[in-house]
Design a protein around this motif. Structure first.
Motif, PDB file in Angstrom:
ATOM      1  N   LEU A 157      50.504  45.944  35.986  1.00 62.04           N
ATOM      2  CA  LEU A 157      49.644  45.738  37.154  1.00 62.04           C
ATOM      3  C   LEU A 157      48.711  46.934  37.294  1.00 62.04           C
ATOM      4  N   ASN A 158      47.426  46.666  37.477  1.00 63.18           N
ATOM      5  CA  ASN A 158      46.436  47.720  37.674  1.00 63.18           C
ATOM      6  C   ASN A 158      45.537  47.356  38.838  1.00 63.18           C
ATOM      7  N   ARG A 159      45.264  48.355  39.681  1.00 56.39           N
ATOM      8  CA  ARG A 159      44.279  48.140  40.734  1.00 56.39           C
ATOM      9  C   ARG A 159      43.765  49.483  41.236  1.00 56.39           C
ATOM     10  N   THR A 160      42.545  49.454  41.719  1.00 56.38           N
ATOM     11  CA  THR A 160      41.936  50.583  42.412  1.00 56.38           C
ATOM     12  C   THR A 160      41.383  50.019  43.709  1.00 56.38           C
ATOM     13  N   SER A 161      42.035  50.362  44.799  1.00 54.74           N
ATOM     14  CA  SER A 161      41.635  49.812  46.096  1.00 54.74           C
ATOM     15  C   SER A 161      42.337  50.589  47.195  1.00 54.74           C
ATOM     16  N   ASP A 162      42.246  50.099  48.405  1.00 52.56           N
ATOM     17  CA  ASP A 162      42.947  50.665  49.542  1.00 52.56           C
ATOM     18  C   ASP A 162      44.431  50.766  49.223  1.00 52.56           C
ATOM     19  N   MET A 163      45.094  51.779  49.725  1.00 54.24           N
ATOM     20  CA  MET A 163      46.522  51.980  49.453  1.00 54.24           C
ATOM     21  C   MET A 163      47.372  50.820  49.980  1.00 54.24           C
ATOM     22  N   GLU A 164      47.050  50.295  51.136  1.00 50.08           N
ATOM     23  CA  GLU A 164      47.897  49.300  51.798  1.00 50.08           C
ATOM     24  C   GLU A 164      47.572  47.849  51.463  1.00 50.08           C
ATOM     25  N   ILE A 165      46.379  47.594  50.979  1.00 50.35           N
ATOM     26  CA  ILE A 165      45.971  46.217  50.700  1.00 50.35           C
ATOM     27  C   ILE A 165      44.928  46.248  49.590  1.00 50.35           C
ATOM     28  N   GLY A 166      44.958  45.254  48.714  1.00 49.86           N
ATOM     29  CA  GLY A 166      43.943  45.262  47.674  1.00 49.86           C
ATOM     30  C   GLY A 166      44.111  44.149  46.662  1.00 49.86           C
ATOM     31  N   ILE A 167      43.206  44.166  45.696  1.00 49.68           N
ATOM     32  CA  ILE A 167      43.255  43.205  44.608  1.00 49.68           C
ATOM     33  C   ILE A 167      43.259  43.963  43.287  1.00 49.68           C
ATOM     34  N   GLY A 168      43.851  43.336  42.282  1.00 49.97           N
ATOM     35  CA  GLY A 168      43.940  43.961  40.972  1.00 49.97           C
ATOM     36  C   GLY A 168      44.090  42.926  39.883  1.00 49.97           C
ATOM     37  N   VAL A 169      44.496  43.410  38.704  1.00 48.29           N
ATOM     38  CA  VAL A 169      44.685  42.542  37.545  1.00 48.29           C
ATOM     39  C   VAL A 169      46.091  42.746  36.997  1.00 48.29           C
ATOM     40  N   ALA A 170      46.798  41.647  36.818  1.00 49.39           N
ATOM     41  CA  ALA A 170      48.113  41.650  36.181  1.00 49.39           C
ATOM     42  C   ALA A 170      47.931  41.167  34.746  1.00 49.39           C
ATOM     43  N   THR A 171      48.535  41.878  33.805  1.00 49.44           N
ATOM     44  CA  THR A 171      48.489  41.482  32.398  1.00 49.44           C
ATOM     45  C   THR A 171      49.911  41.231  31.919  1.00 49.44           C
ATOM     46  N   TYR A 172      50.121  40.057  31.350  1.00 46.40           N
ATOM     47  CA  TYR A 172      51.425  39.743  30.763  1.00 46.40           C
ATOM     48  C   TYR A 172      51.487  40.444  29.406  1.00 46.40           C
ATOM     49  N   ILE A 173      52.374  41.443  29.267  1.00 48.48           N
ATOM     50  CA  ILE A 173      52.430  42.213  28.028  1.00 48.48           C
ATOM     51  C   ILE A 173      53.491  41.699  27.058  1.00 48.48           C
ATOM     52  N   TYR A 174      54.511  41.050  27.568  1.00 49.85           N
ATOM     53  CA  TYR A 174      55.533  40.422  26.725  1.00 49.85           C
ATOM     54  C   TYR A 174      56.091  39.224  27.481  1.00 49.85           C
ATOM     55  N   GLY A 175      56.746  38.356  26.756  1.00 54.48           N
ATOM     56  CA  GLY A 175      57.427  37.227  27.374  1.00 54.48           C
ATOM     57  C   GLY A 175      58.331  36.559  26.370  1.00 54.48           C
ATOM     58  N   ASP A 176      59.424  36.006  26.851  1.00 60.75           N
ATOM     59  CA  ASP A 176      60.244  35.174  25.966  1.00 60.75           C
ATOM     60  C   ASP A 176      60.432  33.812  26.615  1.00 60.75           C
ATOM     61  N   GLY A 177      60.943  32.866  25.842  1.00 56.42           N
ATOM     62  CA  GLY A 177      61.078  31.504  26.344  1.00 56.42           C
ATOM     63  C   GLY A 177      59.725  30.956  26.758  1.00 56.42           C
ATOM     64  N   LYS A 178      59.677  30.347  27.932  1.00 50.68           N
ATOM     65  CA  LYS A 178      58.446  29.718  28.416  1.00 50.68           C
ATOM     66  C   LYS A 178      57.330  30.717  28.699  1.00 50.68           C
ATOM     67  N   TYR A 179      57.652  32.006  28.841  1.00 53.52           N
ATOM     68  CA  TYR A 179      56.651  33.022  29.165  1.00 53.52           C
ATOM     69  C   TYR A 179      55.990  33.628  27.919  1.00 53.52           C
ATOM     70  N   LYS A 180      56.473  33.287  26.754  1.00 53.68           N
ATOM     71  CA  LYS A 180      55.910  33.816  25.510  1.00 53.68           C
ATOM     72  C   LYS A 180      54.419  33.475  25.386  1.00 53.68           C
ATOM     73  N   SER A 181      54.043  32.303  25.836  1.00 49.22           N
ATOM     74  CA  SER A 181      52.643  31.854  25.729  1.00 49.22           C
ATOM     75  C   SER A 181      51.702  32.617  26.676  1.00 49.22           C
ATOM     76  N   LEU A 182      52.253  33.361  27.640  1.00 54.00           N
ATOM     77  CA  LEU A 182      51.425  34.109  28.586  1.00 54.00           C
ATOM     78  C   LEU A 182      51.045  35.498  28.072  1.00 54.00           C
ATOM     79  N   LYS A 183      51.616  35.927  26.951  1.00 50.35           N
ATOM     80  CA  LYS A 183      51.344  37.269  26.425  1.00 50.35           C
ATOM     81  C   LYS A 183      49.834  37.483  26.272  1.00 50.35           C
ATOM     82  N   GLY A 184      49.350  38.592  26.845  1.00 50.38           N
ATOM     83  CA  GLY A 184      47.929  38.924  26.799  1.00 50.38           C
ATOM     84  C   GLY A 184      47.109  38.312  27.921  1.00 50.38           C
ATOM     85  N   LYS A 185      47.685  37.416  28.680  1.00 49.02           N
ATOM     86  CA  LYS A 185      46.972  36.749  29.776  1.00 49.02           C
ATOM     87  C   LYS A 185      46.717  37.725  30.917  1.00 49.02           C
ATOM     88  N   LYS A 186      45.481  37.761  31.416  1.00 47.30           N
ATOM     89  CA  LYS A 186      45.098  38.606  32.545  1.00 47.30           C
ATOM     90  C   LYS A 186      44.879  37.715  33.768  1.00 47.30           C
TER      91      LYS A 186
END
Length: 146
Positions: A97-126
């Motif tokens: 998880l990465n974000r640059t915003s207000d400390m208490e509230i904000g938006i950012g980008v989550a990147t799936y870096i690994y996954g197994d089972g059903k989550y394997k297909s999400l690897k690299g997804k932002k």
């Protein structure tokens, strides 16, 4: 004609549901350490544990470690976190998880870096996410286009 319109509408509805994935996390910050610099900047380490659910009917637990840096006595912060989640079927995924915003509230980008089972297909997804804090709790919502 009505049947044709209903069939097309049902197909489009199913397609729109299938083409996105949403994740909600309800985190409790279990540990927080910080270093305060003379100029007002802070370096903060956070550890959290949470429950989560998604739009595919799965649920589970997730643990995260994060670093937060504030600059120039402002309310803005730079956050980087790594999380390990597990669903009810013991399938795991790992997020950055990465974000640059207000400390208490904000938006950012989550990147799936690994996954197994059903989550394997999400690897690299932002995926964009929004977060809001209240006391020692964090409320997180993410939406991915698949």
């Amino acid at each position: 004609m009505k049947i044709l319109i209903l069939t097309v509408a049902l197909f489009l509805f199913r397609t729109s549901i299938a083409s996105s994935f949403e994740l909600e996390i309800y985190m409790h910050v279990t540990d927080q350490r910080e270093i305060n610099f003379p100029n007002g900047n802070k370096y903060i380490q956070l550890e959290g544990s949470a429950n989560w659910k998604d739009t595919q009917g799965d649920y589970g637990v997730i643990n995260c470690l994060a670093t937060v840096t504030t600059k120039n006595q402002e309310e803005s912060a730079i956050l980087q976190a790594f999380c390990e989640g597990k669903n009810q079927n013991e399938e795991k995924f790992w997020l950055n998880l990465n974000r640059t915003s207000d400390m208490e509230i904000g938006i950012g980008v989550a990147t799936y870096i690994y996954g197994d089972g059903k989550y394997k297909s999400l690897k690299g997804k932002k995926c964009p996410y929004a977060v809001n804090y209240f006391e020692d709790r964090m409320f997180y919502k993410q939406k991915c286009k698949l």
